[in-house]
Design an enzyme around this catalytic site. Structure first.
Site, PDB file in Angstrom:
ATOM      1  N   ALA A   1       7.205   5.226  10.806  1.00 11.64           N
ATOM      2  CA  ALA A   1       7.095   5.932   9.521  1.00 11.64           C
ATOM      3  C   ALA A   1       6.072   7.044   9.645  1.00 11.64           C
ATOM      4  O   ALA A   1       5.222   7.025  10.532  1.00 11.64           O
ATOM      5  CB  ALA A   1       6.644   4.962   8.418  1.00 11.64           C
TER       6      ALA A   1
ATOM      7  N   PRO B   1     -16.780  12.273   3.942  1.00 12.29           N
ATOM      8  CA  PRO B   1     -16.201  12.731   2.667  1.00 12.29           C
ATOM      9  C   PRO B   1     -15.583  11.588   1.856  1.00 12.29           C
ATOM     10  O   PRO B   1     -14.549  11.033   2.233  1.00 12.29           O
ATOM     11  CB  PRO B   1     -15.110  13.706   3.117  1.00 12.29           C
ATOM     12  CG  PRO B   1     -14.718  13.232   4.477  1.00 12.29           C
ATOM     13  CD  PRO B   1     -15.896  12.558   5.088  1.00 12.29           C
TER      14      PRO B   1
ATOM     15  N   GLY C   1      -3.253  12.269  -7.670  1.00 11.88           N
ATOM     16  CA  GLY C   1      -2.443  11.045  -7.852  1.00 11.88           C
ATOM     17  C   GLY C   1      -3.072   9.821  -7.207  1.00 11.88           C
ATOM     18  O   GLY C   1      -2.381   8.850  -6.906  1.00 11.88           O
TER      19      GLY C   1
ATOM     20  N   TYR D   1       4.419   9.708  -0.021  1.00  5.48           N
ATOM     21  CA  TYR D   1       4.479   8.621   0.973  1.00  5.48           C
ATOM     22  C   TYR D   1       4.989   7.336   0.339  1.00  5.48           C
ATOM     23  O   TYR D   1       5.952   6.729   0.811  1.00  5.48           O
ATOM     24  CB  TYR D   1       3.092   8.392   1.601  1.00  5.48           C
ATOM     25  CG  TYR D   1       2.981   7.046   2.294  1.00  5.48           C
ATOM     26  CD1 TYR D   1       3.684   6.783   3.469  1.00  5.48           C
ATOM     27  CD2 TYR D   1       2.194   6.009   1.758  1.00  5.48           C
ATOM     28  CE1 TYR D   1       3.610   5.536   4.099  1.00  5.48           C
ATOM     29  CE2 TYR D   1       2.114   4.766   2.380  1.00  5.48           C
ATOM     30  CZ  TYR D   1       2.826   4.540   3.545  1.00  5.48           C
ATOM     31  OH  TYR D   1       2.754   3.301   4.155  1.00  5.48           O
TER      32      TYR D   1
ATOM     33  N   LYS E   1       8.482   5.181   0.935  1.00  6.72           N
ATOM     34  CA  LYS E   1       8.519   3.767   1.363  1.00  6.72           C
ATOM     35  C   LYS E   1       9.273   2.931   0.322  1.00  6.72           C
ATOM     36  O   LYS E   1      10.015   2.014   0.681  1.00  6.72           O
ATOM     37  CB  LYS E   1       7.101   3.223   1.565  1.00  6.72           C
ATOM     38  CG  LYS E   1       6.342   3.799   2.742  1.00  6.72           C
ATOM     39  CD  LYS E   1       6.945   3.490   4.106  1.00  6.72           C
ATOM     40  CE  LYS E   1       6.831   2.048   4.521  1.00  6.72           C
ATOM     41  NZ  LYS E   1       7.247   1.837   5.943  1.00  6.72           N
TER      42      LYS E   1
ATOM     43  N   THR F   1       4.642  -1.421   2.446  1.00  8.47           N
ATOM     44  CA  THR F   1       3.279  -1.240   1.949  1.00  8.47           C
ATOM     45  C   THR F   1       3.134  -1.700   0.502  1.00  8.47           C
ATOM     46  O   THR F   1       4.102  -1.659  -0.269  1.00  8.47           O
ATOM     47  CB  THR F   1       2.911   0.262   2.044  1.00  8.47           C
ATOM     48  OG1 THR F   1       1.687   0.483   1.368  1.00  8.47           O
ATOM     49  CG2 THR F   1       3.961   1.155   1.403  1.00  8.47           C
ATOM     50  N   ASP F   2       1.909  -2.056   0.130  1.00  9.11           N
ATOM     51  CA  ASP F   2       1.647  -2.396  -1.278  1.00  9.11           C
ATOM     52  C   ASP F   2       1.631  -1.141  -2.163  1.00  9.11           C
ATOM     53  O   ASP F   2       1.646  -1.251  -3.389  1.00  9.11           O
ATOM     54  CB  ASP F   2       0.321  -3.175  -1.416  1.00  9.11           C
ATOM     55  CG  ASP F   2      -0.902  -2.412  -0.924  1.00  9.11           C
ATOM     56  OD1 ASP F   2      -0.759  -1.283  -0.413  1.00  9.11           O
ATOM     57  OD2 ASP F   2      -2.026  -2.956  -1.056  1.00  9.11           O
ATOM     58  N   GLU F   3       1.604   0.050  -1.537  1.00 12.90           N
ATOM     59  CA  GLU F   3       1.544   1.283  -2.342  1.00 12.90           C
ATOM     60  C   GLU F   3       2.810   1.503  -3.164  1.00 12.90           C
ATOM     61  O   GLU F   3       2.807   2.285  -4.111  1.00 12.90           O
ATOM     62  CB  GLU F   3       1.283   2.500  -1.450  1.00 12.90           C
ATOM     63  CG  GLU F   3      -0.061   2.423  -0.775  1.00 12.90           C
ATOM     64  CD  GLU F   3      -0.602   3.760  -0.303  1.00 12.90           C
ATOM     65  OE1 GLU F   3      -0.072   4.807  -0.685  1.00 12.90           O
ATOM     66  OE2 GLU F   3      -1.581   3.726   0.460  1.00 12.90           O
TER      67      GLU F   3
ATOM     68  N   ASP G   1      10.167   4.905  19.811  1.00 19.06           N
ATOM     69  CA  ASP G   1       9.195   5.729  19.081  1.00 19.06           C
ATOM     70  C   ASP G   1       9.444   7.199  19.380  1.00 19.06           C
ATOM     71  O   ASP G   1       9.746   7.566  20.526  1.00 19.06           O
ATOM     72  CB  ASP G   1       7.767   5.308  19.514  1.00 19.06           C
ATOM     73  CG  ASP G   1       6.696   5.794  18.547  1.00 19.06           C
ATOM     74  OD1 ASP G   1       6.610   7.020  18.319  1.00 19.06           O
ATOM     75  OD2 ASP G   1       5.953   4.949  18.026  1.00 19.06           O
TER      76      ASP G   1
ATOM     77  N   ARG H   1      -9.551  -0.826  -2.324  1.00 21.27           N
ATOM     78  CA  ARG H   1      -8.460  -1.203  -1.431  1.00 21.27           C
ATOM     79  C   ARG H   1      -8.712  -2.635  -0.959  1.00 21.27           C
ATOM     80  O   ARG H   1      -9.843  -3.094  -0.915  1.00 21.27           O
ATOM     81  CB  ARG H   1      -8.395  -0.250  -0.211  1.00 21.27           C
ATOM     82  CG  ARG H   1      -8.094   1.226  -0.583  1.00 21.27           C
ATOM     83  CD  ARG H   1      -6.688   1.355  -1.111  1.00 21.27           C
ATOM     84  NE  ARG H   1      -6.278   2.706  -1.451  1.00 21.27           N
ATOM     85  CZ  ARG H   1      -6.314   3.228  -2.683  1.00 21.27           C
ATOM     86  NH1 ARG H   1      -6.816   2.526  -3.692  1.00 21.27           N
ATOM     87  NH2 ARG H   1      -5.861   4.434  -2.916  1.00 21.27           N
TER      88      ARG H   1
ATOM     89  N   TYR I   1     -13.747  10.487  -1.565  1.00 21.86           N
ATOM     90  CA  TYR I   1     -12.969  11.115  -2.639  1.00 21.86           C
ATOM     91  C   TYR I   1     -13.470  10.665  -4.012  1.00 21.86           C
ATOM     92  O   TYR I   1     -13.693   9.461  -4.232  1.00 21.86           O
ATOM     93  CB  TYR I   1     -11.486  10.747  -2.532  1.00 21.86           C
ATOM     94  CG  TYR I   1     -10.782  11.264  -1.286  1.00 21.86           C
ATOM     95  CD1 TYR I   1     -11.341  12.237  -0.473  1.00 21.86           C
ATOM     96  CD2 TYR I   1      -9.525  10.771  -0.941  1.00 21.86           C
ATOM     97  CE1 TYR I   1     -10.686  12.698   0.645  1.00 21.86           C
ATOM     98  CE2 TYR I   1      -8.852  11.234   0.183  1.00 21.86           C
ATOM     99  CZ  TYR I   1      -9.453  12.199   0.975  1.00 21.86           C
ATOM    100  OH  TYR I   1      -8.794  12.657   2.091  1.00 21.86           O
TER     101      TYR I   1
ATOM    102  N   ILE J   1      14.093   8.295  14.821  1.00 21.11           N
ATOM    103  CA  ILE J   1      14.982   7.473  13.981  1.00 21.11           C
ATOM    104  C   ILE J   1      15.739   8.311  12.947  1.00 21.11           C
ATOM    105  O   ILE J   1      16.719   7.845  12.368  1.00 21.11           O
ATOM    106  CB  ILE J   1      14.230   6.304  13.290  1.00 21.11           C
ATOM    107  CG1 ILE J   1      13.097   6.806  12.395  1.00 21.11           C
ATOM    108  CG2 ILE J   1      13.766   5.279  14.308  1.00 21.11           C
ATOM    109  CD1 ILE J   1      12.574   5.755  11.420  1.00 21.11           C
TER     110      ILE J   1
END
Ligand code: NAD
Ligand code: DAU
Length: 347
Positions: A83, A208, A286, A153, A157, A128-130, A33, A217, A210, A60
């Site tokens: 990451a 906060p 976005g 991001y 990925k 990730t599912d993103e 790391d 999620r 958004y 890395i």
């Protein structure tokens, strides 16, 4: 086996090591790391002196450092968590995401290709599912969903996923991939929704949300994710991708309401006091509307399904943050404070 775990001082990597190091004394786990702002060696206090655990500081994105780590430790397996992971940071400063998530993954793949011959080794890529972009109100992400990332991001990925698959197809590198939904639980850095809200609510600061708070999620307790990764490492098929999800779709505003209610109970405060802190703020550019995972493949082929419900997981998480004041104070006194002041001020 020697297992090189990249990013093992971060949220999911540390949970993975804390779970597996005591359970598998027959394997050696090497945590590589860079120790960025998101890392905390304090998260690994319970295993720091275990005979089957080692730490090595490696960036890395530095090819020479990655080569040296492979030469010194000769891993049989790489579980690649390292990451830059926070979407909002990728909007305010995308460069580091390209460097770590794309170049860093490339460097690891190159070192693995050089080290492992004739089908040796296993490269498990944690993703990730993103990468799939946003769902509308219907449907679920499957392993065949087209990639359509929205943020720097998720684009970084997605690029790393493509590199991992390309190294399998072109160089026959043994790889496996997992694409997971939103994790929550102990040791999560308090820039992410759930721990940020826990911190702010405790301090009586605004919560906060958004936009309208209607984004959805699919929440998964971190230990369930770690068990799923280990299941795939052990029994998943080489070259395959497995989606991992919690079957727990919740609107952000409902997450925050749920948190306020649990926190109020656990802290002995009136719920209205915490609910009154909710503030609607400018939306994330976005901002993906909805993520939801179809986890049929890992369930049917490998027998994994999540153990924790969102209700039990949320309560455990709140309790963990309330009971680990030293960890929380350490994190909040560090670089975190500067970043929050610079980027999340005035919300
Ligand atoms: P995190 O931000 O908490 O931790 C990341 C870790 O990687 C830190 O310890 C950091 O020091 C290390 N790191 C960063 N850059 C590095 C570099 N250049 N070299 C070496 N180490 C470096 O992240 P997380 O939430 O634990 O996520 C871990 C992985 O899981 C990531 O790949 C992320 O994309 C993926 N993922 C996360 C979630 C989630 O909800 N958190 C969901 C799905 C997938
Ligand atoms: O889906 C998996 C992804 O989940 C991982 O790949 C990422 O590494 C991880 O950070 C997470 O990404 P999100 O952007 O979904 O997580 P975040 O906690 O930042 O935000 C969750 C939702 O809450 C999202 O819709 C934005 C919203 N949000 C977030 C913050 C920080 C708010 O409404 N207010 C906030 O202050």
């Amino acid at each position: 086996m020697k297992i090189l775990v990249t990013g093992g001082a971060g949220f999911i990597g540390a949970n993975f090591l804390n779970l597996l190091v005591p359970r598998h004394p027959e394997h050696t786990f090497v945590n590589a790391d860079k120790l960025t702002y998101a890392a905390n060696l304090g998260s690994l206090a319970e295993i720091a002196t275990a005979p089957n655990y080692l730490f090595t500081r490696v960036d890395i994105a530095d090819m020479a450092a990655v080569d040296a780590a492979f030469d010194e430790h000769a891993p049989d397996v790489v579980v690649h968590f390292a990451a830059e992971s926070h979407v909002d940071r990728s909007i305010s400063g995308p460069r580091e995401f390209v460097r770590t998530n794309i170049e860093g993954t490339f460097n690891l793949l190159e070192a693995a290709r050089r080290t492992w011959k004739d089908g040796q080794g296993l490269f498990h890529h944690v993703s990730t599912d993103e990468v799939y972009g946003s769902l509308g109100t219907e449907g679920l992400f499957t392993e065949d969903t087209r990639y359509d990332p929205s943020s720097p991001y998720s684009a970084s990925k997605a690029a790393s996923d493509h590199l991992v698959r390309a190294y399998h197809r072109t160089f026959k590198l043994p790889v496996k991939l997992t694409n997971c939904s939103n994790n929550y639980g102990p040791l999560q850095f308090p820039e992410k929704l759930i721990p940020l809200m826990i911190m702010n609510a405790q301090d009586g600061k605004p919560l906060p949300v958004y936009g309208q708070g209607t984004n959805v999620r699919d929440w998964l307790y971190v230990e369930d994710h770690c068990e799923a990764i280990w299941t795939v490492v052990q029994r998943g098929a080489v070259g395959e991708t497995y989606n991992i999800g919690g079957n727990n779709e919740v609107k952000n505003i409902d997450v925050v309401h749920g948190l306020c209610n649990v926190l109020a109970q656990e802290m002995g405060r009136p719920p209205a006091e915490l609910l009154g802190l909710i503030t609607y703020v400018k939306d994330r550019p976005g901002h993906d509307l909805r993520y939801a995972i179809d986890a049929t493949k890992i369930k049917e082929q490998l027998g994994w399904s999540p153990r924790e419900t969102f209700e039990t997981g949320l309560r455990k998480t709140v309790r963990w943050y309330l009971d680990h004041k030293v960890w929380v104070d350490q994190v909040r006194n560090g670089e975190y404070r500067n970043w929050i002041e610079q980027n999340y001020a005035g919300r």
